[in-house]
Design a protein around this motif. Structure first.
Motif, PDB file in Angstrom:
ATOM      1  N   GLU A  54     -57.931  -0.369 -51.425  1.00 46.09           N
ATOM      2  CA  GLU A  54     -57.906   0.378 -52.689  1.00 46.09           C
ATOM      3  C   GLU A  54     -57.194   1.721 -52.515  1.00 46.09           C
ATOM      4  O   GLU A  54     -56.346   2.089 -53.332  1.00 46.09           O
ATOM      5  N   ALA A  55     -57.518   2.432 -51.457  1.00 45.41           N
ATOM      6  CA  ALA A  55     -56.879   3.726 -51.206  1.00 45.41           C
ATOM      7  C   ALA A  55     -55.400   3.550 -50.903  1.00 45.41           C
ATOM      8  O   ALA A  55     -54.552   4.303 -51.402  1.00 45.41           O
TER       9      ALA A  55
ATOM     10  N   ASP B 263     -58.162  14.496 -54.755  1.00 46.87           N
ATOM     11  CA  ASP B 263     -59.442  13.831 -54.476  1.00 46.87           C
ATOM     12  C   ASP B 263     -59.331  12.914 -53.263  1.00 46.87           C
ATOM     13  O   ASP B 263     -60.198  12.917 -52.384  1.00 46.87           O
ATOM     14  N   VAL B 264     -58.268  12.116 -53.223  1.00 47.89           N
ATOM     15  CA  VAL B 264     -58.069  11.185 -52.112  1.00 47.89           C
ATOM     16  C   VAL B 264     -57.870  11.948 -50.810  1.00 47.89           C
ATOM     17  O   VAL B 264     -58.399  11.567 -49.771  1.00 47.89           O
TER      18      VAL B 264
ATOM     19  N   GLY C 137     -59.126  14.733 -49.936  1.00 48.42           N
ATOM     20  CA  GLY C 137     -60.441  15.175 -49.476  1.00 48.42           C
ATOM     21  C   GLY C 137     -61.228  14.049 -48.837  1.00 48.42           C
ATOM     22  O   GLY C 137     -61.940  14.266 -47.844  1.00 48.42           O
ATOM     23  N   ASP C 138     -61.080  12.845 -49.351  1.00 52.01           N
ATOM     24  CA  ASP C 138     -61.778  11.689 -48.797  1.00 52.01           C
ATOM     25  C   ASP C 138     -61.312  11.364 -47.373  1.00 52.01           C
ATOM     26  O   ASP C 138     -62.068  10.814 -46.582  1.00 52.01           O
ATOM     27  N   PHE C 139     -60.059  11.659 -47.060  1.00 52.71           N
ATOM     28  CA  PHE C 139     -59.480  11.306 -45.765  1.00 52.71           C
ATOM     29  C   PHE C 139     -59.573  12.412 -44.721  1.00 52.71           C
ATOM     30  O   PHE C 139     -59.131  12.223 -43.593  1.00 52.71           O
ATOM     31  N   GLU C 140     -60.118  13.555 -45.075  1.00 49.18           N
ATOM     32  CA  GLU C 140     -60.087  14.697 -44.166  1.00 49.18           C
ATOM     33  C   GLU C 140     -60.626  14.383 -42.771  1.00 49.18           C
ATOM     34  O   GLU C 140     -60.028  14.785 -41.782  1.00 49.18           O
ATOM     35  N   GLN C 141     -61.718  13.680 -42.693  1.00 48.96           N
ATOM     36  CA  GLN C 141     -62.323  13.386 -41.395  1.00 48.96           C
ATOM     37  C   GLN C 141     -61.691  12.176 -40.722  1.00 48.96           C
ATOM     38  O   GLN C 141     -61.388  12.205 -39.536  1.00 48.96           O
ATOM     39  N   SER C 142     -61.478  11.115 -41.481  1.00 50.97           N
ATOM     40  CA  SER C 142     -61.015   9.863 -40.882  1.00 50.97           C
ATOM     41  C   SER C 142     -59.514   9.811 -40.630  1.00 50.97           C
ATOM     42  O   SER C 142     -59.067   9.184 -39.673  1.00 50.97           O
ATOM     43  N   HIS C 143     -58.722  10.456 -41.475  1.00 53.02           N
ATOM     44  CA  HIS C 143     -57.261  10.422 -41.363  1.00 53.02           C
ATOM     45  C   HIS C 143     -56.699  11.818 -41.676  1.00 53.02           C
ATOM     46  O   HIS C 143     -56.119  12.033 -42.741  1.00 53.02           O
ATOM     47  N   PRO C 144     -56.855  12.772 -40.764  1.00 49.40           N
ATOM     48  CA  PRO C 144     -56.451  14.146 -41.068  1.00 49.40           C
ATOM     49  C   PRO C 144     -54.964  14.303 -41.382  1.00 49.40           C
ATOM     50  O   PRO C 144     -54.599  15.090 -42.259  1.00 49.40           O
ATOM     51  N   THR C 145     -54.097  13.558 -40.718  1.00 53.59           N
ATOM     52  CA  THR C 145     -52.666  13.672 -40.995  1.00 53.59           C
ATOM     53  C   THR C 145     -52.359  13.134 -42.384  1.00 53.59           C
ATOM     54  O   THR C 145     -51.620  13.756 -43.156  1.00 53.59           O
TER      55      THR C 145
ATOM     56  N   SER D 132     -54.411  12.956 -44.858  1.00 55.25           N
ATOM     57  CA  SER D 132     -55.004  13.905 -45.790  1.00 55.25           C
ATOM     58  C   SER D 132     -54.060  15.079 -46.034  1.00 55.25           C
ATOM     59  O   SER D 132     -53.851  15.503 -47.172  1.00 55.25           O
ATOM     60  N   ARG D 133     -53.467  15.598 -44.969  1.00 56.92           N
ATOM     61  CA  ARG D 133     -52.530  16.720 -45.084  1.00 56.92           C
ATOM     62  C   ARG D 133     -51.312  16.324 -45.908  1.00 56.92           C
ATOM     63  O   ARG D 133     -50.895  17.052 -46.808  1.00 56.92           O
ATOM     64  N   VAL D 134     -50.752  15.154 -45.634  1.00 53.93           N
ATOM     65  CA  VAL D 134     -49.555  14.702 -46.341  1.00 53.93           C
ATOM     66  C   VAL D 134     -49.856  14.476 -47.825  1.00 53.93           C
ATOM     67  O   VAL D 134     -49.074  14.888 -48.686  1.00 53.93           O
ATOM     68  N   VAL D 135     -50.975  13.845 -48.124  1.00 59.47           N
ATOM     69  CA  VAL D 135     -51.356  13.612 -49.522  1.00 59.47           C
ATOM     70  C   VAL D 135     -51.555  14.953 -50.228  1.00 59.47           C
ATOM     71  O   VAL D 135     -51.099  15.144 -51.362  1.00 59.47           O
ATOM     72  N   GLY D 136     -52.194  15.880 -49.560  1.00 64.20           N
ATOM     73  CA  GLY D 136     -52.358  17.224 -50.126  1.00 64.20           C
ATOM     74  C   GLY D 136     -51.025  17.906 -50.368  1.00 64.20           C
ATOM     75  O   GLY D 136     -50.844  18.603 -51.375  1.00 64.20           O
ATOM     76  N   ASN D 137     -50.072  17.695 -49.464  1.00 62.16           N
ATOM     77  CA  ASN D 137     -48.738  18.268 -49.634  1.00 62.16           C
ATOM     78  C   ASN D 137     -48.025  17.686 -50.849  1.00 62.16           C
ATOM     79  O   ASN D 137     -47.317  18.406 -51.562  1.00 62.16           O
ATOM     80  N   VAL D 138     -48.183  16.388 -51.075  1.00 62.44           N
ATOM     81  CA  VAL D 138     -47.583  15.763 -52.257  1.00 62.44           C
ATOM     82  C   VAL D 138     -48.194  16.381 -53.520  1.00 62.44           C
ATOM     83  O   VAL D 138     -47.467  16.761 -54.446  1.00 62.44           O
TER      84      VAL D 138
END
Length: 97
Positions: free
Chosen positions: A28-29, A69-70, A72-80, A82-88
């Protein structure tokens, strides 16, 4: 503004590369992120910068919040990722989207 569009395009390519390298991500993600990237990329295909921004705004009006939102969900499990999604999401916000 064309510079910001190029930053967004570059960040979307980074997202696509990161999605290709992440193995443990729920379907889903992954689908949400792939759909967001594809829709925004398609909207940015216009030669005229203002048309590209207008089209991207229409395409991604709901994506910015979802991407934050997504991320934030990945911060612990997939930090890279999470950073890229935040950058987008940040690049979209800088364009006023």
């Amino acid at each position: 503004m064309p510079h910001r569009i190029e930053i967004l395009k570059s960040t979307l390519h980074e997202l696509e590369a990161e999605l290709a390298s992440v193995e443990e991500l729920d379907d889903e993600a992954r689908q949400l992120l792939q759909s967001a990237a594809a829709e925004i990329q398609e909207a940015l295909q216009h030669d005229d910068a203002q048309t590209a921004v207008t089209s991207a705004t229409d395409a991604s009006s709901t994506w910015t919040d979802k991407l934050y939102d997504v991320a934030g969900d990945f911060e612990q499990s997939h930090p890279t990722l999470s950073r890229v999604v935040g950058n987008v999401a940040s690049a979209l916000a800088q364009l006023g989207i």
